[in-house]
Structure formats: C-alpha cells, structure tokens
Enzyme design. Structure first.
Site, PDB file in Angstrom:
ATOM      1  N   SER A 231       0.186   3.582 -11.048  1.00 17.22           N
ATOM      2  CA  SER A 231       1.490   4.112 -10.160  1.00 17.22           C
ATOM      3  C   SER A 231       2.094   3.332  -9.360  1.00 17.22           C
ATOM      4  O   SER A 231       3.126   3.309  -8.956  1.00 17.22           O
ATOM      5  CB  SER A 231       0.807   5.595  -9.227  1.00 17.22           C
ATOM      6  OG  SER A 231       0.317   5.633  -8.530  1.00 17.22           O
TER       7      SER A 231
ATOM      8  N   LYS B 158       8.102   5.596  -7.522  1.00 16.90           N
ATOM      9  CA  LYS B 158       8.534   6.240  -6.664  1.00 16.90           C
ATOM     10  C   LYS B 158      10.473   5.928  -6.909  1.00 16.90           C
ATOM     11  O   LYS B 158      11.194   6.732  -6.616  1.00 16.90           O
ATOM     12  CB  LYS B 158       8.589   6.397  -5.105  1.00 16.90           C
ATOM     13  CG  LYS B 158       7.572   7.563  -4.886  1.00 16.90           C
ATOM     14  CD  LYS B 158       6.582   7.604  -3.899  1.00 16.90           C
ATOM     15  CE  LYS B 158       5.746   8.386  -3.756  1.00 16.90           C
ATOM     16  NZ  LYS B 158       4.523   8.054  -3.110  1.00 16.90           N
TER      17      LYS B 158
ATOM     18  N   GLU C 280      11.786  12.832   3.554  1.00 17.59           N
ATOM     19  CA  GLU C 280      11.056  12.284   4.353  1.00 17.59           C
ATOM     20  C   GLU C 280       9.999  12.065   3.763  1.00 17.59           C
ATOM     21  O   GLU C 280       9.629  11.404   2.178  1.00 17.59           O
ATOM     22  CB  GLU C 280      10.253  13.947   4.038  1.00 17.59           C
ATOM     23  CG  GLU C 280       9.708  14.074   2.857  1.00 17.59           C
ATOM     24  CD  GLU C 280      10.160  14.692   1.551  1.00 17.59           C
ATOM     25  OE1 GLU C 280      11.101  14.511   1.438  1.00 17.59           O
ATOM     26  OE2 GLU C 280       9.253  14.248   0.775  1.00 17.59           O
TER      27      GLU C 280
HETATM   28  C1  LIG Z   1       3.171   8.801  -3.780  1.00 13.00           C
HETATM   29  C2  LIG Z   1       2.805   7.754  -4.394  1.00 13.00           C
HETATM   30  C3  LIG Z   1       1.800   8.637  -5.049  1.00 13.00           C
HETATM   31  C4  LIG Z   1       1.883   9.731  -5.605  1.00 13.00           C
HETATM   32  O1  LIG Z   1       2.689  10.740  -5.471  1.00 13.00           O
HETATM   33  P1  LIG Z   1       2.731  12.057  -6.936  1.00 13.00           P
HETATM   34  O2  LIG Z   1       4.216  12.313  -6.463  1.00 13.00           O
HETATM   35  O3  LIG Z   1       1.347  12.393  -6.968  1.00 13.00           O
HETATM   36  O4  LIG Z   1       2.638  10.493  -7.926  1.00 13.00           O
HETATM   37  C5  LIG Z   1       0.729   7.419  -6.218  1.00 13.00           C
HETATM   38  N1  LIG Z   1       0.813   6.556  -6.568  1.00 13.00           N
HETATM   39  C6  LIG Z   1       1.678   6.177  -5.549  1.00 13.00           C
HETATM   40  C7  LIG Z   1       1.417   4.311  -5.931  1.00 13.00           C
HETATM   41  C8  LIG Z   1       2.049   6.527  -4.486  1.00 13.00           C
HETATM   42  O5  LIG Z   1       3.399   5.247  -4.273  1.00 13.00           O
END
Ligand SMILES: *Cc1c(COP(=O)(O)O)cnc(C)c1O
Length: 393
Positions: free
Chosen positions: A377, A89, A111
């Site tokens: 992620s 992010k 948000e």
């Molecule tokens: C916020 C988040 C997601 C989900 O958001 P996407 O926009 O679908 O990528 C996935 N993994 C992590 C670690 C997050 O913090």
C-alpha cells in the site's frame, strides 16, 4: 450472495449513515449524486487523466522472484508505494476533491492520524488552489512533524485537536464538528472506507482502480485475470477494499487480511478490531469497534500509525463475518521482520502498514503453483525512524 452495498448503505448489518440532523441534507445530496457524478464521462476522463499523469498510475505489478523462491510460491507485488505522495491515498483524495468541485464546494476539510491522508488531501488542494483545513490530534502533530510541515508547505492549515487522547478519533470528531458548522460550502474528504454512507462505498469505488489494474496485469503475465490469493492490510480498509473490489464475487480468489495486533491481541495494546471489536457506532456507521464493557472506545495501539484506528470499514466487518475474508492479527515484531525481509530480498522498503500484509507470508502456506498478489500500500520513507531504531538494536 452480494458483497456490495445496499441502497441504504448497509453491508449486512454493518454500515448505514448515523449522522447529526444538521448534516442530513449534505449527506443526502452526496448519496443522491455520487454515482451519477462519478459515472459521467467528463468526470471519468478528468479523474483517469490525473491518475495517469499526476499520481503515476497504473502502478506496476512486480513478480518478486526471490521472495517467491523463499516461500515456494508465485508472489506478485502491487506497487501502490510508487504513487505520488507514497501510497494509495492520493487516488481517493483526487476522486473526492474532483467530486467536491462538481458539487460546488469551495472549502475542503479532512482528518488525519499519521498525516498521510492529510498530505494527500493538501496535495490535491494545492493542485486546484482550494482552501484546505486538516484536523490532527496534538499528540500526532508532535510525533509526525515531517507530514505536518509538508501539509503547511502545501498551503493547508493544520488544526491541532486537544480533546481526548489527541489522536485520530478525536481529530475525526472535530472534523465532523466543523462540517456541522459549515455544511453549505464545505466538503469533508474522508481518508478510508469509513464514515456514513455513501463514504465507504465511494472510497471503495475510487480505490477499485487497484483491482481493475491487477486484472489487466495478471491477464498479461499469467494468461488469467485473477490470483488465488489477494493479501492486504486494513486500517479503515481502503487499500484492501480497492484491491478486492472487482474480485468480490469471484470465490476462486481468497482474501487474506492483516490487522494490527500490536504487542499481541491479549495485551491490551493492539488495533485488532476484527478480532476484538464489538458492534457499535463510530463516526457515522455501524461496525466493529474496540470498546470497553460499557461502550467506551478503547485507545488502539500499533507500531504503524496508519493502522491505529479503533474501528474498521463496514465492508471488512461484513466480509470477515461471512467468511469471505480470513483475518490475521499481525504483531509489531512480525511486521518488522517482514519489512526487513522484503528490503533484503527485493530492494523495496515498504511502509509499516504494508509490512503487516507481507507478514502473512510467515503465517499461511501456499502451493508452488498458487498465484499470490500482495498489495504494497505504501513506501517506507515515513517509517525510517522506526526502522532505524530496530535495525541498530
Ligand atoms: C493509511 C494507510 C493504510 C491504511 O489505510 P486503509 O484505508 O486501511 O488502506 C495502509 N497503508 C498505507 C501505506 C497507508 O498510508
């Protein structure tokens, strides 16, 4: 066939910009300028330097030997968990705040659900000494205290939202309301590939550095720049869109997507938007939404706060509909199993969101010579309470 956005912000019938009149000029200015500004050499240089020296990019592409042995295929992990603030992010927050500055905006709003996007945005605002307000549902504030305190320490104001179920969709509504009242000086930083055009495309482009890096890293390690399978989880869809971006037109790369099935897609307690959703408009775009017969948005549920959203980025609604991606509904139980498995085999504690992607290994078989890249992620620090609960039970 093209999987990129058209000039009006549509991916097939999904996307567009459904906004109140008062925001028209703002969204139009962003639409007219985002590509030009993002492509300026000085923007690219500033953005890339921050990605490298501040966020810690490029993130590693790690060959997971023991996991590969277990599933009899070649598995690489794209280590987005190694980014500053613990997930992908920060890349998007850096990009949008830089853009806001170049558009002369002085006040940032965002948000947040679990607080991850709020923390990333507050982090970048601290870095630039900018005013930052983060809208967050009261329910989420109570269950995500650590992130709330981080945002406060970073100098952001966390605004409690007390409408509806007091969760992410309510926080998003209030952020949009704030933007309507302050269209001149305020930039709304959206945390995923959702919202009115050009947000989904803009966020996908910022996150596309993920697939740019995978291409280089695979070329070095495997002598070819693409995998056979790319796996990612989808909440709003930004980490998946970034990982897929430079492979959208390469049909040799199969996209496997994990959405949150919660307690099971037939239980009424899930966030499996692509499996269960119907077309409608949410937060500025036409997409698939979990809704009742009469069009009321259904409250989503997932063990993972980051996947707990009743909509889905229009790009993912589209590529799933066209058969470009294959979508798996992953339950809480499969997710926990995958999280403990990765930790045990590779010494990496993944975020609950990322564990949904890892759980696809239990569902799909691969050939020994296949190259499989899984986008990890984020890291699991924020989810330790959940893990501890299930570890000792
Ligand atoms: C916020 C988040 C997601 C989900 O958001 P996407 O926009 O679908 O990528 C996935 N993994 C992590 C670690 C997050 O913090």
């Amino acid at each position: 066939m093209s999987f990129t956005v058209d000039k009006d912000g549509y991916y097939g019938s999904f996307g567009g910009a459904y906004i109140p009149e008062i925001l028209y000029a703002n969204v139009e200015a962003l639409k007219e300028n985002y590509l030009k500004l993002m492509n300026e050499a000085s923007f690219q240089e500033e953005f890339n330097t921050l990605l490298k020296d501040y966020a810690g990019r490029p993130t590693a592409l790690f060959y997971a030997k023991r996991l590969s042995e277990k599933y009899s295929t070649k598995i690489y992990l794209k280590r987005e968990d190694l980014n500053h603030t613990g997930a992908h992010k920060i890349t998007n927050a850096l990009g949008q705040v830089l853009l806001a500055r170049r558009m002369g905006k002085t006040r940032i709003i965002a948000e947040t659900g679990a607080g991850q996007h709020g923390v990333a945005t507050a982090t970048v605002c601290a870095l630039f000494g900018m005013k930052c307000l983060v809208y967050m549902g009261k329910t989420d504030i109570e269950r995500q205290q650590l992130n709330v305190q981080k945002m406060r320490m970073l100098g952001a104001e966390v605004v409690p939202v007390t409408c509806g179920n007091m969760t992410l969709k309510d926080a998003t509504n209030d952020a949009i309301r704030d933007w309507c009242c302050n269209p001149k000086d305020t930039f709304y930083v959206i945390g995923s590939t959702i919202g009115p055009h050009p947000y989904p495309d803009m966020v996908a482009r910022f996150q596309s550095v993920i697939s740019e890096e995978i291409k280089k890293q695979l070329q070095e390690k495997e002598g070819r720049d693409y995998p056979d399978y790319l796996i990612a989880c989808v909440g709003g869809g930004s980490n998946a869109a970034g990982a897929f971006y430079h492979y959208l037109d390469n049909e040799s790369v199969k996209f496997l997507v994990a959405e949150a099935a919660g307690k099971g897609i037939d239980t009424g307690m899930s966030a499996a938007t692509i499996h269960l959703g119907k077309e409608g408009i949410i937060h500025g775009c036409r997409t698939l939404i979990m809704q009742t017969e009469d069009g009321q948005i259904e409250e989503p549920y997932s063990i993972s706060a980051g996947l707990d959203y009743p909509g889905i980025g229009p790009i993912h609604a589209y590529i799933a509909k066209e058969g470009r991606s294959q979508v798996f509904a992953i339950t809480d139980e499969d997710t926990l199993k995958a999280a403990f498995e990765l930790t045990e085999l590779e010494g990496i504690i993944p975020a609950l969101e990322s564990s949904h992607a890892l759980a696809i290994l239990q569902k799909q078989s691969f050939k020994p010579e296949d190259i499989v890249v899984i986008n990890v992620s984020g890291r699991g620090d924020k989810d330790m309470e959940t893990y501890i609960q299930h570890f000792f039970n």
